[in-house]
Design a protein around this motif. Structure first.
Motif, PDB file in Angstrom:
ATOM      1  N   LYS A  38       0.832  -1.219   0.000  1.00  0.00           N
ATOM      2  CA  LYS A  38       0.000   0.000   0.000  1.00  0.00           C
ATOM      3  C   LYS A  38       0.862   1.264   0.000  1.00  0.00           C
ATOM      4  O   LYS A  38       0.588   2.211  -0.746  1.00  0.00           O
ATOM      5  CB  LYS A  38      -0.925  -0.018   1.217  1.00  0.00           C
ATOM      6  CG  LYS A  38      -1.895   1.108   1.265  1.00  0.00           C
ATOM      7  CD  LYS A  38      -2.826   0.975   2.472  1.00  0.00           C
ATOM      8  CE  LYS A  38      -3.781   2.142   2.531  1.00  0.00           C
ATOM      9  NZ  LYS A  38      -4.692   2.053   3.663  1.00  0.00           N
ATOM     10  N   THR A  39       1.903   1.286   0.799  1.00  0.00           N
ATOM     11  CA  THR A  39       2.782   2.455   0.879  1.00  0.00           C
ATOM     12  C   THR A  39       3.480   2.705  -0.454  1.00  0.00           C
ATOM     13  O   THR A  39       3.576   3.849  -0.913  1.00  0.00           O
ATOM     14  CB  THR A  39       3.821   2.265   2.001  1.00  0.00           C
ATOM     15  OG1 THR A  39       3.127   2.035   3.233  1.00  0.00           O
ATOM     16  CG2 THR A  39       4.709   3.488   2.140  1.00  0.00           C
ATOM     17  N   GLN A  40       3.950   1.650  -1.077  1.00  0.00           N
ATOM     18  CA  GLN A  40       4.610   1.786  -2.377  1.00  0.00           C
ATOM     19  C   GLN A  40       3.646   2.294  -3.444  1.00  0.00           C
ATOM     20  O   GLN A  40       4.009   3.121  -4.282  1.00  0.00           O
ATOM     21  CB  GLN A  40       5.214   0.444  -2.801  1.00  0.00           C
ATOM     22  CG  GLN A  40       6.382   0.012  -1.941  1.00  0.00           C
ATOM     23  CD  GLN A  40       6.769  -1.434  -2.183  1.00  0.00           C
ATOM     24  OE1 GLN A  40       5.925  -2.310  -2.380  1.00  0.00           O
ATOM     25  NE2 GLN A  40       8.076  -1.688  -2.165  1.00  0.00           N
ATOM     26  N   LEU A  41       2.403   1.817  -3.414  1.00  0.00           N
ATOM     27  CA  LEU A  41       1.400   2.274  -4.377  1.00  0.00           C
ATOM     28  C   LEU A  41       1.097   3.761  -4.204  1.00  0.00           C
ATOM     29  O   LEU A  41       0.957   4.488  -5.187  1.00  0.00           O
ATOM     30  CB  LEU A  41       0.118   1.449  -4.240  1.00  0.00           C
ATOM     31  CG  LEU A  41       0.203   0.005  -4.729  1.00  0.00           C
ATOM     32  CD1 LEU A  41      -1.033  -0.774  -4.324  1.00  0.00           C
ATOM     33  CD2 LEU A  41       0.411  -0.034  -6.237  1.00  0.00           C
ATOM     34  N   ILE A  42       1.020   4.209  -2.964  1.00  0.00           N
ATOM     35  CA  ILE A  42       0.793   5.635  -2.712  1.00  0.00           C
ATOM     36  C   ILE A  42       1.979   6.442  -3.228  1.00  0.00           C
ATOM     37  O   ILE A  42       1.798   7.481  -3.873  1.00  0.00           O
ATOM     38  CB  ILE A  42       0.544   5.897  -1.205  1.00  0.00           C
ATOM     39  CG1 ILE A  42      -0.793   5.286  -0.789  1.00  0.00           C
ATOM     40  CG2 ILE A  42       0.589   7.398  -0.893  1.00  0.00           C
ATOM     41  CD1 ILE A  42      -1.021   5.255   0.702  1.00  0.00           C
ATOM     42  N   GLY A  43       3.195   5.986  -2.958  1.00  0.00           N
ATOM     43  CA  GLY A  43       4.383   6.675  -3.455  1.00  0.00           C
ATOM     44  C   GLY A  43       4.405   6.762  -4.964  1.00  0.00           C
ATOM     45  O   GLY A  43       4.743   7.794  -5.541  1.00  0.00           O
ATOM     46  N   LEU A  44       4.020   5.681  -5.620  1.00  0.00           N
ATOM     47  CA  LEU A  44       3.985   5.660  -7.077  1.00  0.00           C
ATOM     48  C   LEU A  44       2.916   6.613  -7.614  1.00  0.00           C
ATOM     49  O   LEU A  44       3.145   7.343  -8.578  1.00  0.00           O
ATOM     50  CB  LEU A  44       3.718   4.232  -7.562  1.00  0.00           C
ATOM     51  CG  LEU A  44       3.781   3.977  -9.057  1.00  0.00           C
ATOM     52  CD1 LEU A  44       5.153   4.367  -9.608  1.00  0.00           C
ATOM     53  CD2 LEU A  44       3.488   2.520  -9.359  1.00  0.00           C
TER      54      LEU A  44
END
Length: 82
Positions: free
Chosen positions: A13-19
């Motif tokens: 989830k954190t990586q998706l938000i960053g992307l």
């Protein structure tokens, strides 16, 4: 990004938000924006530790017009602790 969309790689989830916000967070902020962030932190600090002070340092103190981050030093108020 495409590899993620077609399922070749899995992101948390954190990586998706960053992307999702990569373009926005990659931009440099102005001194006014840095001051706004520092003022927000200062207001929070007054609630948590009212006898501490905050100072913006780093590129802001060196007079740089834009930066990717805000460097903040938090320290005890010498007038209270002495």
């Amino acid at each position: 990004e495409m590899a993620c969309k077609i399922g070749k790689i899995k992101l948390n989830k954190t990586q998706l938000i960053g992307l999702k916000y990569l373009d926005e967070i990659s931009q440099k902020m102005t001194r006014t924006e840095m001051e706004g962030i520092a003022n927000y932190v200062k207001d929070c600090l007054k609630i948590i530790e009212p006898y501490f002070l905050l100072e913006i340092v780093g590129s802001y103190r060196r007079g740089i017009s834009k930066s990717k981050d805000v460097d903040i030093v938090i320290y005890p108020d010498p007038t209270y602790y002495n």
